[in-house]
Design a protein around this motif. Sequence first.
Motif, PDB file in Angstrom:
ATOM      1  N   UNK A   1      33.735  77.246 117.728  1.00 11.80           N
ATOM      2  CA  UNK A   1      32.773  76.480 116.926  1.00 11.80           C
ATOM      3  C   UNK A   1      32.456  77.206 115.619  1.00 11.80           C
ATOM      4  N   UNK A   2      32.477  78.524 115.669  1.00 10.48           N
ATOM      5  CA  UNK A   2      32.079  79.343 114.525  1.00 10.48           C
ATOM      6  C   UNK A   2      32.833  78.981 113.239  1.00 10.48           C
ATOM      7  N   UNK A   3      34.159  78.810 113.270  1.00 10.39           N
ATOM      8  CA  UNK A   3      34.863  78.457 112.027  1.00 10.39           C
ATOM      9  C   UNK A   3      34.411  77.125 111.421  1.00 10.39           C
ATOM     10  N   UNK A   4      33.960  76.204 112.250  1.00 17.29           N
ATOM     11  CA  UNK A   4      33.444  74.943 111.705  1.00 17.29           C
ATOM     12  C   UNK A   4      32.216  75.207 110.838  1.00 17.29           C
ATOM     13  N   UNK A   5      31.378  76.127 111.288  1.00 17.63           N
ATOM     14  CA  UNK A   5      30.234  76.523 110.474  1.00 17.63           C
ATOM     15  C   UNK A   5      30.675  77.192 109.185  1.00 17.63           C
ATOM     16  N   UNK A   6      31.709  78.014 109.272  1.00 17.23           N
ATOM     17  CA  UNK A   6      32.244  78.658 108.072  1.00 17.23           C
ATOM     18  C   UNK A   6      32.768  77.646 107.065  1.00 17.23           C
ATOM     19  N   UNK A   7      33.452  76.624 107.563  1.00 18.39           N
ATOM     20  CA  UNK A   7      33.944  75.558 106.678  1.00 18.39           C
ATOM     21  C   UNK A   7      32.767  74.828 106.040  1.00 18.39           C
ATOM     22  N   UNK A   8      31.720  74.591 106.805  1.00 17.86           N
ATOM     23  CA  UNK A   8      30.523  73.940 106.259  1.00 17.86           C
ATOM     24  C   UNK A   8      29.910  74.792 105.147  1.00 17.86           C
ATOM     25  N   UNK A   9      29.857  76.116 105.348  1.00 11.70           N
ATOM     26  CA  UNK A   9      29.342  76.993 104.303  1.00 11.70           C
ATOM     27  C   UNK A   9      30.174  76.866 103.034  1.00 11.70           C
ATOM     28  N   UNK A  10      31.484  76.927 103.185  1.00 10.09           N
ATOM     29  CA  UNK A  10      32.373  76.840 102.028  1.00 10.09           C
ATOM     30  C   UNK A  10      32.187  75.510 101.303  1.00 10.09           C
ATOM     31  N   UNK A  11      32.128  74.431 102.048  1.00 10.38           N
ATOM     32  CA  UNK A  11      31.916  73.109 101.437  1.00 10.38           C
ATOM     33  C   UNK A  11      30.607  73.048 100.667  1.00 10.38           C
ATOM     34  N   UNK A  12      29.558  73.605 101.252  1.00 11.68           N
ATOM     35  CA  UNK A  12      28.255  73.545 100.579  1.00 11.68           C
ATOM     36  C   UNK A  12      28.297  74.289  99.239  1.00 11.68           C
ATOM     37  N   UNK A  13      28.972  75.429  99.207  1.00 15.75           N
ATOM     38  CA  UNK A  13      29.089  76.170  97.949  1.00 15.75           C
ATOM     39  C   UNK A  13      29.971  75.412  96.953  1.00 15.75           C
ATOM     40  N   UNK A  14      31.014  74.747  97.441  1.00 11.80           N
ATOM     41  CA  UNK A  14      31.852  73.926  96.555  1.00 11.80           C
ATOM     42  C   UNK A  14      31.025  72.810  95.938  1.00 11.80           C
ATOM     43  N   UNK A  15      30.167  72.168  96.731  1.00 12.05           N
ATOM     44  CA  UNK A  15      29.299  71.112  96.196  1.00 12.05           C
ATOM     45  C   UNK A  15      28.419  71.653  95.075  1.00 12.05           C
ATOM     46  N   UNK A  16      27.903  72.860  95.244  1.00  9.25           N
ATOM     47  CA  UNK A  16      27.069  73.470  94.206  1.00  9.25           C
ATOM     48  C   UNK A  16      27.890  73.730  92.947  1.00  9.25           C
ATOM     49  N   UNK A  17      29.118  74.207  93.111  1.00  2.00           N
ATOM     50  CA  UNK A  17      29.998  74.435  91.962  1.00  2.00           C
ATOM     51  C   UNK A  17      30.227  73.119  91.214  1.00  2.00           C
ATOM     52  N   UNK A  18      30.459  72.040  91.936  1.00  2.00           N
ATOM     53  CA  UNK A  18      30.708  70.738  91.299  1.00  2.00           C
ATOM     54  C   UNK A  18      29.480  70.293  90.516  1.00  2.00           C
ATOM     55  N   UNK A  19      28.297  70.446  91.101  1.00  2.00           N
ATOM     56  CA  UNK A  19      27.067  70.067  90.390  1.00  2.00           C
ATOM     57  C   UNK A  19      26.931  70.889  89.112  1.00  2.00           C
ATOM     58  N   UNK A  20      27.178  72.182  89.205  1.00  3.25           N
ATOM     59  CA  UNK A  20      27.066  73.044  88.028  1.00  3.25           C
ATOM     60  C   UNK A  20      28.102  72.657  86.971  1.00  3.25           C
ATOM     61  N   UNK A  21      29.330  72.395  87.397  1.00  3.26           N
ATOM     62  CA  UNK A  21      30.388  72.042  86.458  1.00  3.26           C
ATOM     63  C   UNK A  21      30.088  70.724  85.754  1.00  3.26           C
ATOM     64  N   UNK A  22      29.528  69.766  86.481  1.00  2.00           N
ATOM     65  CA  UNK A  22      29.182  68.472  85.880  1.00  2.00           C
ATOM     66  C   UNK A  22      28.064  68.602  84.858  1.00  2.00           C
ATOM     67  N   UNK A  23      27.233  69.627  85.000  1.00  2.00           N
ATOM     68  CA  UNK A  23      26.096  69.773  84.093  1.00  2.00           C
ATOM     69  C   UNK A  23      26.455  70.508  82.807  1.00  2.00           C
ATOM     70  N   UNK A  24      27.687  71.018  82.717  1.00  8.89           N
ATOM     71  CA  UNK A  24      28.100  71.750  81.495  1.00  8.89           C
ATOM     72  C   UNK A  24      28.278  70.835  80.322  1.00  8.89           C
TER      73      UNK A  24
END
Length: 123
Positions: free
Chosen positions: A100-123
Amino acid sequence: MKLFLILGAINAMLAVGLGAFGAHGLEGKISAKYLEVWKTGVQYQMFHAMGLFVIAFLASKFPQSSLLTAAGWTMFGGIVLFSGSLYVLSTSGIKVLGAITPLGGVAFILSWIFIVIVAAKSL
């Protein structure tokens, strides 16, 4: 979003409490290997509690961003899956929980990717 500020604070508080419990309550009761597993869960819970604070801050700057809401829920889910599975694994020894642990890791990575996308869109 206030909710992610609250979830961040609750998870930071829990990480401190669970870290203390691991250091004082579990020492000598579980193997050194599983104590390290417990510590990893605590570390990642605290890191991502701080991530929830970041999301709460960004949500005040970008209140219409559905991606930030997705990032918050994905990060919270990552805490539950990643850290939660490590806590149960270290106290129960049920190795299948490690899957189960890697699923949580993937969720962490996705959440940070979402933040990157929000930041990139605001440039």
